[in-house]
Design a protein around this motif. Structure first.
Motif, PDB file in Angstrom:
ATOM      1  N   LYS A 192       0.838  -1.193   0.000  1.00 20.94           N
ATOM      2  CA  LYS A 192       0.000   0.000   0.000  1.00 20.94           C
ATOM      3  C   LYS A 192       0.876   1.248   0.000  1.00 20.94           C
ATOM      4  O   LYS A 192       1.875   1.315   0.703  1.00 20.94           O
ATOM      5  N   GLU A 250       0.702   5.864  -0.654  1.00 20.13           N
ATOM      6  CA  GLU A 250      -0.075   6.984  -0.123  1.00 20.13           C
ATOM      7  C   GLU A 250      -1.110   7.608  -1.071  1.00 20.13           C
ATOM      8  O   GLU A 250      -1.977   8.347  -0.645  1.00 20.13           O
ATOM      9  N   ASN A 281      -3.646   8.012  -4.863  1.00 19.79           N
ATOM     10  CA  ASN A 281      -5.026   7.681  -5.234  1.00 19.79           C
ATOM     11  C   ASN A 281      -5.165   6.986  -6.590  1.00 19.79           C
ATOM     12  O   ASN A 281      -6.254   6.806  -7.086  1.00 19.79           O
ATOM     13  N   ALA A 284      -1.512   4.617  -5.510  1.00 19.94           N
ATOM     14  CA  ALA A 284      -2.105   4.173  -4.242  1.00 19.94           C
ATOM     15  C   ALA A 284      -1.467   2.883  -3.764  1.00 19.94           C
ATOM     16  O   ALA A 284      -1.618   2.498  -2.615  1.00 19.94           O
ATOM     17  N   ASP A 315      -9.686  -0.241  -1.530  1.00 17.00           N
ATOM     18  CA  ASP A 315      -9.003   0.961  -1.060  1.00 17.00           C
ATOM     19  C   ASP A 315      -9.837   2.189  -1.412  1.00 17.00           C
ATOM     20  O   ASP A 315      -9.966   2.566  -2.577  1.00 17.00           O
ATOM     21  N   GLU A 316     -10.405   2.791  -0.383  1.00 18.52           N
ATOM     22  CA  GLU A 316     -11.365   3.872  -0.621  1.00 18.52           C
ATOM     23  C   GLU A 316     -10.753   5.146  -1.194  1.00 18.52           C
ATOM     24  O   GLU A 316     -11.460   6.008  -1.708  1.00 18.52           O
ATOM     25  N   ARG A 317      -9.427   5.270  -1.106  1.00 20.22           N
ATOM     26  CA  ARG A 317      -8.815   6.491  -1.617  1.00 20.22           C
ATOM     27  C   ARG A 317      -8.646   6.469  -3.131  1.00 20.22           C
ATOM     28  O   ARG A 317      -8.370   7.491  -3.749  1.00 20.22           O
ATOM     29  N   LYS A 367      -9.058   6.784  -6.854  1.00 18.90           N
ATOM     30  CA  LYS A 367      -9.973   7.553  -7.709  1.00 18.90           C
ATOM     31  C   LYS A 367      -9.944   7.084  -9.147  1.00 18.90           C
ATOM     32  O   LYS A 367     -10.838   7.384  -9.932  1.00 18.90           O
ATOM     33  N   SER A 373      -6.994  11.193 -12.067  1.00 16.63           N
ATOM     34  CA  SER A 373      -6.820  11.222 -10.612  1.00 16.63           C
ATOM     35  C   SER A 373      -6.976  12.633 -10.061  1.00 16.63           C
ATOM     36  O   SER A 373      -7.223  12.823  -8.888  1.00 16.63           O
TER      37      SER A 373
END
Ligand code: GDP
Ligand code: MN
Length: 380
Positions: free
Chosen positions: A246, A248, A250, A276, A300-302, A304, A375
């Motif tokens: 993982k 940091e 998106n 991400a 992973d909700e971040r 985009k 993004s």
């Protein structure tokens, strides 16, 4: 991977290592219920993946229902070494006549397990051992032979354990060895192992760490894992044979081959994007593996936008496309998905994806630019 005390104790009891009676709770109502059940004073113990809970105020004695409620609420609102306490263990309070430290740990330099013991068990063991090397007994275990009884007796002698407890001690330490070996543990530790009422030995604390690389061999342990989000996703990936790390940003990335994945991340960064994750689905991935990789990214909700970069050698692009389609249908994904498919069966792959609203990129440079753009929330 470390597991919580109450989970470690569950494994202890499977191996016949004596532990106090008790259960886990997530609020004062349940804690009170356990208190009523146990019909004794109880110790309330914060369940977090760190040592030194005692010193941080995460281990408290409660002698009435009011105290149980008060201390439960207090401990559940604490953080210990930055870790919020979400669960507590409510256990019958045990009288302590003497505390010992026992562990079997892996000496990674020598590549052997080591039996360790000390008569200075308890919350101050680290400082005591640092100041006095004689305070800690340690003896390597020949991995092919296993822990021998004479070694356990040497430990009993070193910690000056009363003779009448040697037999029980032998059982506990040999069981601890079986637990260590059969579960691919990296470290198992009892601190303190105590002499209590009636001259009984009881494990008051329990620490078990499983070798991350062996977790796939122990599906039965998965229920014990109380993982942080990040660990949970890496664990899922490992289970499917994928390499996932993982990061940091998106932009969710799925790539075949570690080198191409690294290059993709570099290109994204160079173009002002933020990946991400690193995800390598490996060579020759089938539709199922592709689907699992994509599901992990979707967790992973971040994320985009999803960037799929495949250079098909032994990996077949039509197989990849099938995996993608399966997940998109199942998960009703509405995120923009940028796909670059090249190599083996790429035209079949692209044909399969044609009518599905993906953004097909001609080459890796395009794919990266399109993903970065998406993004940043700009229109496609
Ligand atoms: P740690 O500080 O995270 O290692 O948590 P432990 O479970 O080892 O508890 C810390 C200390 O609390 C122990 O060394 C004991 O001295 C004390 N303790 C824990 N449970 C009991 C109990 O049931 N009775 C008594 N008297 N002390 C306890
Ligand atoms: Mn402890």
């Amino acid at each position: 991977m470390r597991i919580l005390e109450y989970q470690s104790k569950r494994i202890f009891s499977q191996y016949g290592i004596p532990i106090p009676k008790g259960r886990v709770a997530i609020n004062a109502i349940i804690a009170d219920h356990i208190y009523e059940e146990l019909k004794s004073d109880v110790v309330i113990k914060a369940q977090v993946l760190t040592g030194g809970r005692g010193k941080a105020g995460g281990i408290r004695l409660a002698k009435s229902a009011e105290q149980v409620e008060e201390l439960t609420n207090e401990i559940l609102s604490m953080s210990i070494k930055g870790l919020p306490v979400k669960k507590i263990l409510v256990e019958e309070a045990v009288r302590i006549d003497q505390e010992y430290f026992i562990a079997i740990t892996t000496d990674k330099d020598e590549g052997v397990p080591v039996l360790m013991a000390s008569k200075y068990g308890g919350v101050d063991i680290e400082e005591i051992v640092k100041g006095n090397h004689n305070a800690l007994f340690s003896m390597p275990i020949e991995p092919l032979v296993g822990l021998r009884e004479f070694q356990v007796r040497s430990a009993a002698l070193a910690i000056e354990l009363p003779k009448q407890l040697w037999h029980d001690f032998e059982d506990i330490v040999l069981n601890l060895w079986n637990l260590y070996r059969e579960n691919d543990a990296e470290n198992v530790e009892i601190n303190p192992l105590v002499i209590s009422e009636g001259n009984r030995l009881i494990a008051l604390d329990a620490k078990v760490t499983i070798d991350d690389n062996a977790i796939y061999r122990h599906p039965e342990l998965s229920e014990f894992f109380d993982m942080e989000e990040e660990d949970r996703m890496e664990y899922m990936a490992k289970k499917y044979g994928l390499s996932y790390v993982k990061l940091e940003g998106n932009i969710g990335c799925m790539v075949n081959g570690a080198g191409l994945a690294m290059a993709t991340l570099d290109l994204l960064a160079d173009n002002g994007g933020q990946p991400a994750n690193f995800l390598d689905i490996g060579g020759g991935a089938n539709a199922e593996k592709v689907a699992s990789g994509l599901k992990i990214i979707l967790e992973d909700e971040r994320v985009k936008v999803i960037l799929i970069n495949i250079f098909g050698g032994i990996t077949r692009c039509d197989e990849v496309a099938r995996g993608i389609l399966n997940v998109m249908e199942e998960k009703h994904c509405t995120l923009p998905v940028v796909i670059r498919l090249a190599g083996t069966n790429s035209s079949q792959g692209l044909a399969l994806l044609q009518s599905s609203g993906f953004i097909a990129a001609e080459n890796i440079a395009d794919a990266v630019k399109l993903s970065v753009k998406a993004s940043k929330g700009k229109k496609r």
